[in-house]
Motif scaffolding. Structure first.
Motif, short mmCIF file in Angstrom:
data_model
loop_
_atom_site.label_atom_id
_atom_site.label_comp_id
_atom_site.label_asym_id
_atom_site.label_seq_id
_atom_site.Cartn_x
_atom_site.Cartn_y
_atom_site.Cartn_z
N LEU A 36 14.49 111.49 37.86
CA LEU A 36 15.14 112.70 38.35
C LEU A 36 14.45 113.20 39.62
CD1 LEU A 36 15.63 114.60 34.97
CD2 LEU A 36 17.27 113.13 36.17
N ALA A 37 15.26 113.38 40.67
CA ALA A 37 14.76 113.91 41.94
C ALA A 37 15.35 115.30 42.16
CB ALA A 37 15.14 112.99 43.09
N PRO A 38 14.61 116.21 42.77
CA PRO A 38 15.09 117.57 42.97
C PRO A 38 16.37 117.64 43.81
CG PRO A 38 12.77 117.38 43.55
CD PRO A 38 13.28 115.99 43.31
N SER A 39 17.16 118.65 43.52
CA SER A 39 18.37 118.94 44.28
C SER A 39 18.51 120.45 44.37
CB SER A 39 19.60 118.35 43.58
OG SER A 39 20.79 118.81 44.20
N ASN A 40 19.10 120.94 45.43
CA ASN A 40 19.35 122.37 45.57
C ASN A 40 20.73 122.78 45.07
OD1 ASN A 40 16.85 122.96 46.75
ND2 ASN A 40 17.58 122.29 48.76
N THR A 41 21.50 121.83 44.56
CA THR A 41 22.87 122.09 44.13
C THR A 41 22.90 122.90 42.82
OG1 THR A 41 23.59 120.03 45.15
CG2 THR A 41 25.07 121.00 43.51
N THR A 42 23.82 123.85 42.76
CA THR A 42 24.09 124.60 41.54
C THR A 42 25.61 124.75 41.41
OG1 THR A 42 23.98 126.76 42.63
CG2 THR A 42 21.94 125.94 41.61
N SER A 43 26.05 125.05 40.19
CA SER A 43 27.45 125.39 39.94
C SER A 43 27.46 126.37 38.79
CB SER A 43 28.28 124.13 39.62
OG SER A 43 27.81 123.53 38.42
N VAL A 44 28.58 127.06 38.62
CA VAL A 44 28.65 128.08 37.59
C VAL A 44 29.79 127.77 36.62
CG1 VAL A 44 29.02 130.55 37.13
CG2 VAL A 44 27.70 129.83 39.13
N CYS A 45 29.47 127.80 35.34
CA CYS A 45 30.46 127.68 34.27
C CYS A 45 30.61 129.08 33.66
CB CYS A 45 29.96 126.70 33.21
SG CYS A 45 31.00 126.67 31.72
N PRO A 46 31.85 129.53 33.46
CA PRO A 46 32.04 130.89 32.96
C PRO A 46 31.37 131.16 31.60
CG PRO A 46 34.15 129.91 33.61
CD PRO A 46 33.11 128.85 33.73
N LYS A 48 28.91 128.87 30.06
CA LYS A 48 27.57 128.28 29.91
C LYS A 48 26.55 128.89 30.87
CE LYS A 48 28.96 124.02 30.32
NZ LYS A 48 30.16 123.28 30.25
N GLY A 49 26.98 129.31 32.04
CA GLY A 49 26.07 129.90 33.02
C GLY A 49 25.92 129.02 34.24
N THR A 50 24.78 129.11 34.89
CA THR A 50 24.52 128.38 36.13
C THR A 50 23.84 127.05 35.84
OG1 THR A 50 24.33 130.44 37.37
CG2 THR A 50 23.38 128.46 38.39
N ALA A 51 24.48 125.98 36.29
CA ALA A 51 23.92 124.63 36.15
C ALA A 51 23.13 124.30 37.41
CB ALA A 51 25.03 123.60 35.97
N HIS A 52 22.04 123.61 37.22
CA HIS A 52 21.22 123.10 38.32
C HIS A 52 21.27 121.58 38.24
CE1 HIS A 52 19.19 126.96 39.34
NE2 HIS A 52 19.71 127.25 38.15
N TYR A 53 21.11 120.91 39.38
CA TYR A 53 21.30 119.47 39.44
C TYR A 53 20.05 118.73 39.86
CZ TYR A 53 26.23 120.42 38.88
OH TYR A 53 27.42 120.83 38.37
N HIS A 54 20.02 117.45 39.49
CA HIS A 54 19.03 116.49 39.95
C HIS A 54 19.79 115.28 40.48
CE1 HIS A 54 15.46 118.24 38.09
NE2 HIS A 54 16.06 118.28 36.92
N SER A 55 19.23 114.60 41.44
CA SER A 55 19.74 113.27 41.80
C SER A 55 19.05 112.27 40.89
CB SER A 55 19.43 112.96 43.27
OG SER A 55 20.15 113.84 44.10
N VAL A 56 19.74 111.17 40.60
CA VAL A 56 19.18 110.10 39.77
C VAL A 56 18.75 108.99 40.72
CG1 VAL A 56 19.76 108.36 38.03
CG2 VAL A 56 20.57 110.71 37.76
N VAL A 57 17.50 108.54 40.59
CA VAL A 57 16.97 107.50 41.47
C VAL A 57 16.50 106.32 40.62
CG1 VAL A 57 15.26 106.93 43.22
CG2 VAL A 57 16.23 109.24 43.13
N VAL A 58 17.09 105.14 40.88
CA VAL A 58 16.76 103.93 40.14
C VAL A 58 16.63 102.77 41.13
CG1 VAL A 58 17.56 102.27 38.42
CG2 VAL A 58 17.92 104.71 38.04
N ASN A 59 15.53 102.07 41.06
CA ASN A 59 15.31 100.89 41.91
C ASN A 59 15.57 101.18 43.39
OD1 ASN A 59 14.66 99.33 39.62
ND2 ASN A 59 16.82 98.90 39.26
N GLY A 60 15.16 102.36 43.85
CA GLY A 60 15.31 102.72 45.26
C GLY A 60 16.67 103.26 45.65
N ALA A 61 17.63 103.25 44.73
CA ALA A 61 18.97 103.78 45.02
C ALA A 61 19.11 105.17 44.42
CB ALA A 61 20.04 102.86 44.46
N ALA A 62 19.72 106.08 45.17
CA ALA A 62 19.91 107.46 44.72
C ALA A 62 21.38 107.74 44.42
CB ALA A 62 19.40 108.43 45.76
N ASN A 63 21.60 108.47 43.34
CA ASN A 63 22.93 108.93 42.95
C ASN A 63 22.84 110.47 43.00
OD1 ASN A 63 25.38 109.50 41.74
ND2 ASN A 63 25.11 108.06 40.05
#
Length: 94
Positions: A36-46, A48-63
């Motif tokens: 898991l790599a840091p991300s500044n992305t957030t979204s709001v679910c009415p 559940k609340g505010t979701a925060h995100y991570h990028s997924v990094v595997v074998n040098g590739a990022a999602n």
């Protein structure tokens, strides 16, 4: 046992899964270190609340923003506090 995989590698594995709205939420410690790599992305679910995100990094590739979590969910979603869910091509199998 549920597993999440991306880019040819299992990135999370646990038998302690909480499923909400078809998404499997893994305990944070079930995710392999360094995935898991840091991300500044957030979204709001009415409800559940505010979701925060991570990028997924595997074998040098990022999602980018392929994992999300709720550090401080609303009371109705308290059971997923700080658990990690995946999307954007990450395969989750039970």
């Amino acid at each position: 046992m549920a597993e999440a995989s991306w880019n040819g590698q299992v990135i999370a594995r646990s038998d302690d899964i909480v499923t909400i709205e078809g998404n499997a939420y893994f305990p944070r410690d079930a995710v392999l270190p360094g995935i898991l790599a840091p991300s500044n992305t957030t979204s709001v679910c009415p409800w559940k609340g505010t979701a925060h995100y991570h990028s997924v990094v595997v074998n040098g590739a990022a999602n980018p923003d392929a994992a999300w979590y709720y550090p401080d969910p609303k009371e109705a979603a308290a059971e997923i506090r700080d658990r990690i869910a995946f999307w954007r091509g990450v395969k989750v199998s039970a």
